[in-house]
Scaffold this motif. Sequence first.
Motif, PDB file in Angstrom:
ATOM      1  N   ARG A 221     -16.671 -15.744  65.467  1.00  0.00           N
ATOM      2  CA  ARG A 221     -15.222 -15.911  65.610  1.00  0.00           C
ATOM      3  C   ARG A 221     -14.656 -14.916  66.624  1.00  0.00           C
ATOM      4  NH1 ARG A 221     -15.520 -16.383  59.914  1.00  0.00           N
ATOM      5  NH2 ARG A 221     -14.810 -14.217  59.686  1.00  0.00           N
TER       6      ARG A 221
ATOM      7  N   PRO B 178     -16.679 -22.239  69.391  1.00  0.00           N
ATOM      8  CA  PRO B 178     -17.441 -21.052  68.998  1.00  0.00           C
ATOM      9  C   PRO B 178     -18.941 -21.205  69.226  1.00  0.00           C
ATOM     10  CG  PRO B 178     -15.729 -21.477  67.392  1.00  0.00           C
ATOM     11  CD  PRO B 178     -15.710 -22.640  68.346  1.00  0.00           C
TER      12      PRO B 178
ATOM     13  N   GLU C 208     -20.836 -14.929  61.083  1.00  0.00           N
ATOM     14  CA  GLU C 208     -19.665 -15.781  61.309  1.00  0.00           C
ATOM     15  C   GLU C 208     -18.499 -14.981  61.865  1.00  0.00           C
ATOM     16  OE1 GLU C 208     -19.274 -19.061  61.349  1.00  0.00           O
ATOM     17  OE2 GLU C 208     -21.460 -19.002  61.133  1.00  0.00           O
TER      18      GLU C 208
ATOM     19  N   HIS D 256     -15.661 -15.818  70.208  1.00  0.00           N
ATOM     20  CA  HIS D 256     -14.899 -16.957  70.717  1.00  0.00           C
ATOM     21  C   HIS D 256     -13.477 -16.545  71.060  1.00  0.00           C
ATOM     22  CE1 HIS D 256     -12.330 -20.609  70.191  1.00  0.00           C
ATOM     23  NE2 HIS D 256     -13.246 -21.093  71.006  1.00  0.00           N
ATOM     24  N   GLU D 257     -12.836 -15.792  70.192  1.00  0.00           N
ATOM     25  CA  GLU D 257     -11.453 -15.375  70.441  1.00  0.00           C
ATOM     26  C   GLU D 257     -11.341 -14.484  71.672  1.00  0.00           C
ATOM     27  OE1 GLU D 257      -8.194 -13.362  67.604  1.00  0.00           O
ATOM     28  OE2 GLU D 257      -9.703 -11.969  68.382  1.00  0.00           O
TER      29      GLU D 257
END
Length: 328
Positions: A233, A267, A229, A236-237
């Motif tokens: 994250r 994401p 996870e 995606h960022e």
Amino acid sequence: MTDFGYTLMTEQSGPKDLVEYAVRAEAVGFDFEVMSDHYSPWLTEQGHAPYAWTTLGAVAQATSRVGLMTYVTCPTMRYHPALVAQKAATLQCLADGRFTLGLGSGENLNEHVVGQGWPAIQDRHGMLREAIEIIRALHTGELVDHRGDYFQVDSARIWDLPGQPVEIGVAVAGDRAIKALAESGDHLIGVEPDAALVDAWNDARGTARIGERARAIGQIPICWDPDPEAARRRAHEQFRWFGGGWQVNADLPTPAGFAGATQFVRPDDVADAIPCGPDLDEIVRHVSAYWEAGFTDIAIVQVGDQGQRRFLDEAAPRLLEMLRAAAP
């Protein structure tokens, strides 16, 4: 044999950290290292854009074995080709023959900063072809005068030339770029694992086929992390811009533009394109698309500055072992 590289990504790390990562990547066994040459990050969250050539000079002195490469420099707007010729020759002297000059037609994000607008793609191809002609002429050590369609050079000479010539890789995407640029480069740089691209390059050149004297050099992002996870994250960022494709990515002018273009990217969308998490087998499966397409050199991008040291210390040695066992 397939060679595996490590990407020194200027958009996500500062210059001192990049030099440290270069040393660590050499120590764990990467074959070569490529460095992006950006004036701006793709996204504000990435937060960095040090000058690639200064940083590469430091990397050349801090390492001794790995090949080095720009991935890629645009020698047409932000830099005049005569200056790129000088920079490349100097870097090759510092690197003792380990440097390859990777060139491309650029992105609006980086080139618009000098206030010269953003040319159409056919003009960018013509500019790059002429720029390579100038660079090769200057690398002979002769006095060069040039009057072309796009550039002028007056009484220029490179005074410090390396003992080993600087080979040139050219970034291409699609038949139009192949037709315009294949004859200008020594090696292909590809933006996706496309076997048709390799075949078209070989057909266009006739000599120096890929896998013989020419290389096909690709790059793939991954986001390794023990926590899947956390990896999703971070990917995606930091890397949601990646899914726009080359045509979109070449034309958007600012990080704000990329933020707007990617505001609805989820994401899950990023994780579908980039392997995220600790599964090294999944990473090998993604990377294998490049050697199956005929690429000889594949550079790994570990997404995000956070976690680079842990990736290099904990994951990279085993990943390289697995990649070399799987690759032809």
